[in-house]
Design a protein around this motif. Structure first.
Motif, short mmCIF file in Angstrom:
data_model
loop_
_atom_site.label_atom_id
_atom_site.label_comp_id
_atom_site.label_asym_id
_atom_site.label_seq_id
_atom_site.Cartn_x
_atom_site.Cartn_y
_atom_site.Cartn_z
N ARG A 1 0.82 -1.24 0.19
CA ARG A 1 -0.02 -0.18 -0.14
C ARG A 1 0.86 1.11 -0.20
O ARG A 1 1.82 1.46 0.80
CB ARG A 1 -1.03 0.16 1.32
CG ARG A 1 -1.88 -1.23 1.47
CD ARG A 1 -2.64 -1.17 2.60
NE ARG A 1 -3.61 0.20 2.74
CZ ARG A 1 -4.46 0.23 3.75
NH1 ARG A 1 -4.58 -0.74 4.51
NH2 ARG A 1 -5.22 1.20 3.65
N GLU B 1 0.35 4.05 1.12
CA GLU B 1 0.55 4.59 2.57
C GLU B 1 1.35 4.14 3.52
O GLU B 1 1.77 5.04 4.26
CB GLU B 1 -1.08 4.58 3.20
CG GLU B 1 -2.14 5.37 2.42
CD GLU B 1 -2.85 4.48 1.06
OE1 GLU B 1 -3.67 5.15 0.54
OE2 GLU B 1 -2.22 3.44 0.75
N ASP B 2 1.70 3.01 3.31
CA ASP B 2 2.56 2.41 4.32
C ASP B 2 4.03 2.98 4.15
O ASP B 2 4.88 2.80 5.13
CB ASP B 2 2.76 0.92 3.96
CG ASP B 2 1.47 0.17 4.49
OD1 ASP B 2 0.63 0.68 5.46
OD2 ASP B 2 1.33 -1.06 3.97
N ILE C 1 3.29 5.35 6.89
CA ILE C 1 2.97 4.81 8.25
C ILE C 1 4.26 4.26 8.84
O ILE C 1 4.46 4.47 10.06
CB ILE C 1 1.97 3.58 7.92
CG1 ILE C 1 0.86 4.26 7.13
CG2 ILE C 1 1.52 3.10 9.33
CD1 ILE C 1 0.03 5.16 7.94
N TYR D 1 -3.89 6.32 8.75
CA TYR D 1 -4.05 5.81 7.47
C TYR D 1 -4.79 6.84 6.73
O TYR D 1 -4.95 7.14 5.43
CB TYR D 1 -4.97 4.58 7.27
CG TYR D 1 -3.93 3.27 7.21
CD1 TYR D 1 -3.13 3.08 6.07
CD2 TYR D 1 -3.65 2.58 8.14
CE1 TYR D 1 -2.40 2.01 6.04
CE2 TYR D 1 -2.70 1.38 8.27
CZ TYR D 1 -2.07 1.19 7.01
OH TYR D 1 -1.27 0.26 6.77
N SER D 2 -5.68 7.77 7.59
CA SER D 2 -6.41 8.93 6.97
C SER D 2 -5.49 9.83 6.69
O SER D 2 -5.43 10.51 5.41
CB SER D 2 -7.52 9.33 8.11
OG SER D 2 -7.86 10.58 7.61
N ALA E 1 -2.36 9.55 5.86
CA ALA E 1 -1.49 9.14 4.77
C ALA E 1 -2.24 8.79 3.32
O ALA E 1 -1.87 9.34 2.51
CB ALA E 1 -0.70 7.69 5.17
N GLY E 2 -3.55 8.62 3.59
CA GLY E 2 -4.21 8.57 2.39
C GLY E 2 -4.57 9.83 1.82
O GLY E 2 -4.52 10.04 0.55
N GLN E 3 -4.89 10.99 2.50
CA GLN E 3 -4.68 12.30 1.98
C GLN E 3 -3.35 12.77 1.02
O GLN E 3 -3.49 13.35 0.13
CB GLN E 3 -4.97 13.28 3.13
CG GLN E 3 -6.29 13.30 4.09
CD GLN E 3 -6.30 14.17 5.39
OE1 GLN E 3 -5.97 15.17 5.05
NE2 GLN E 3 -6.94 13.69 6.40
N VAL F 1 -1.50 10.66 0.00
CA VAL F 1 -1.37 9.64 -1.56
C VAL F 1 -2.22 10.30 -2.58
O VAL F 1 -2.15 10.26 -3.53
CB VAL F 1 -1.88 8.30 -1.22
CG1 VAL F 1 -2.00 7.46 -2.49
CG2 VAL F 1 -0.68 7.52 -0.30
N LEU G 1 7.01 9.10 -2.30
CA LEU G 1 6.74 8.45 -0.96
C LEU G 1 8.06 7.79 -0.47
O LEU G 1 8.43 7.84 0.83
CB LEU G 1 5.62 7.56 -0.78
CG LEU G 1 4.38 8.34 -1.16
CD1 LEU G 1 3.33 7.33 -1.28
CD2 LEU G 1 3.88 9.43 -0.02
#
Length: 552
Positions: free
Chosen positions: A288, A290-291, A294, A313-314, A316-318, A320, A337
């Motif tokens: 992923r 996001e990792d 993270i 994850y919220s 990191a998702g923003q 990505v 990243l």
């Protein structure tokens, strides 16, 4: 630290150091031949500094070329001034055309003397040591005051009383001025005399009255030249919990990181031959995107993955989503990243701290003694100009940490080191201000102040006037509202409040805490003016929680 300094000196005799990271620390005075790679992490603003750095790396490990390419090659991982660096090196007097020369002495490649660490004792300890070899450390004041007693047995007794009796005896008195009481003087003299007599009959002619006279004068000087800092420990209880509230990242529109090339260009300075090394993607590849963020975030002590996974994850998702919209393909996003994840994680964490919550922090308070012994401080005085009058700023303010300043008359120590010129200017202010009786730069462990996260805090200055005692911290104006600065200030204010309550029961001076921005430390400033403007007020709710903790 002394340990790291020794490792640097022994780097070619041991095999426990592969990488040295420094910030303008190794420009001169460090001679090492087995240096094979230089990675500048920022552009050098100085051509001389660039040449010094390259010249240090071009020293041949065996004194001559070996024919083994890996041994004979210095690799410089270049920065955005790569072309400038190449052009400078190509010039007729450039570093690659110079004959191998090693200059020994002041201003040369290698200093004439090895680094020299010395003890800078407190004023009282220095007075007791006078006549010792220890006093000839190179940092003693030539016009230092002396005790009236001068006989060897009297000086030895004073040293025994100061070093062996008082550290334990300080817990047997209720206030600092008790040291001048007849009862305490006689008790300390008796214990010091007993210790002396056990040394195989050393100085057998020392009388009890002589010992009492020595201790009486010692204690009077100690009370006069020492700021009594209570051995007061204020620590947060371990039951404190914290977390982070959900939020949306701000400023993502300014994040414009670009994919980086996975090739390294190698150019030999002498032949101008160029080769390329292509990197592969053999590093850890996260499933992923996001990792990549993270794993950086959960390395931070304050971040617990189990507790904060949803928020992490919220956030990191923003990030990505932002780069997918800007870069398009996932491979470019993965590249960004992977290469800049650490910087991004730090930026995310700064915003996370702005949304941090704590449970109410109760504090456990321990008061062991009304004063603490002032320990010697260790300073490096190598170099002809290491000692400097405190009234004179260094030629280069950025190098202020390498100087030891002296000439103080009101300090508890005759020497001090400063982390910034603002601190030096504060010392100038304290020396000239008529309200100041004593001041000092406290050494490590002198204060037992712990912030809400349990981190130890060492203030910049402690000052005593006729009316009060002050802890003073100087900061850049831009740092005054920093989260860490405010957390430490809050802990220091609590410490001062508790110390003041205890002082009131003993008829002693109260404490207060000043947080002073650098632009307020001016030649026309006064301590009273700074105190009126920059005193930090105690947190009433926090004070109540301290009462509960103390009762418990």
């Amino acid at each position: 630290s002394d340990d790291n300094a020794q490792r640097l000196l022994n780097i070619e005799r041991t095999a426990d150091t592969d990488i040295v990271v420094h910030v303008n620390k190794l420009k001169e005075g460090w001679d090492v031949a087995n240096l094979f790679t230089i990675v500048p992490l920022r552009a050098s603003a100085s051509d001389i500094l660039t040449e010094q750095t390259l010249g240090r790396g071009l020293r041949l490990p065996y004194g001559k070329r070996t024919g083994v390419e890996a041994v004979d090659t210095l690799t410089v991982i270049a920065h955005d001034r790569f072309n400038d660096l190449i052009e400078k090196a190509r010039e007729a007097d450039g570093v690659i055309h110079q004959l191998k020369q090693v200059r020994i002495g002041e201003g040369g490649d290698i200093p004439a003397t090895a680094p020299r660490m010395v003890e800078a004792p407190s004023v009282i300890e220095a007075m007791v040591r006078q006549g010792d070899e220890a006093a000839a450390s190179g940092v003693a004041e030539p016009d230092a005051p002396r005790f009236t007693f001068t006989k060897p047995e009297e000086m030895a007794l004073a040293q025994t009383a100061l070093a062996k009796v008082l550290p334990a005896f300080q817990r047997r008195i209720t206030k600092f001025t008790d040291l001048n009481s007849e009862t305490v003087i006689r008790a300390v003299a008796a214990e010091a005399l007993a210790i002396q007599s056990e040394k195989e009959g050393l100085f057998p002619t020392m009388t009890e009255d002589q010992a009492v006279a020595v201790v009486k004068e010692l204690h009077a000087a100690l009370v006069e030249r020492t700021i009594a800092i209570p051995e007061l420990i204020v620590k947060p209880r371990v039951e404190v919990s914290f977390g982070f509230r959900p939020f949306s990242l701000e400023g993502l529109e300014t994040w414009n990181y670009q994919p980086v090339s996975r090739e390294l260009l190698l150019q030999q300075l002498r032949t101008e031959k160029q080769t390329r090394i292509s990197g592969d993607d053999s590093g850890e590849r996260e499933e992923r995107l996001e990792d990549y963020l993270i794993k950086r975030l959960i390395d931070l002590d304050e971040v617990d993955y189990q507790e904060h996974a949803e928020l992490l994850y919220s956030l990191a998702g923003q990030v990505v989503a932002h780069f997918r919209g800007r870069l398009g393909g996932d491979e470019d996003v993965r590249n960004v990243l992977a290469s800049r994840g650490k910087d991004m994680a730090q930026a995310i964490f700064i915003q996370m701290r702005q949304h941090m919550w704590h449970t109410d922090t109760n504090y456990r308070v321990t008061l062991s003694a009304p004063f603490t012994t002032l320990r010697p401080q260790a300073f490096d005085v190598s170099g002809a100009d290491a000692l400097r009058d405190y009234r004179q700023p260094p030629p280069k303010l950025a190098e202020i940490k390498r100087y030891v300043f002296n000439g103080f008359k009101r300090g508890c120590y005759w020497q001090a080191k400063f982390d910034s010129d603002t601190e030096r200017q504060m010392a100038v202010l304290l020396e000239r201000d008529a309200d100041v009786q004593l001041w000092m730069k406290p050494g490590p462990g002198q204060f037992k102040i712990y912030d809400a996260d349990g981190g130890a805090y060492q203030p910049d200055f402690v000052v005593e006037t006729a009316r009060e005692k002050l802890i003073i911290e100087t900061k850049r104006k831009s740092e005054i509202d920093d989260v860490d600065v405010r957390r430490k200030a809050k802990a220091a204010v609590l410490w001062c409040m508790i110390a003041s309550k205890h002082a009131a029961t003993q008829g002693e001076k109260p404490w207060r805490y000043l947080l002073v921005p650098e632009d307020a430390v001016q030649p026309n400033a006064t301590l009273d003016g700074l105190a009126r403007t920059f005193t930090q007020q105690p947190d009433i709710e926090l004070a109540a929680r301290y009462e509960l903790a103390e009762t418990a």
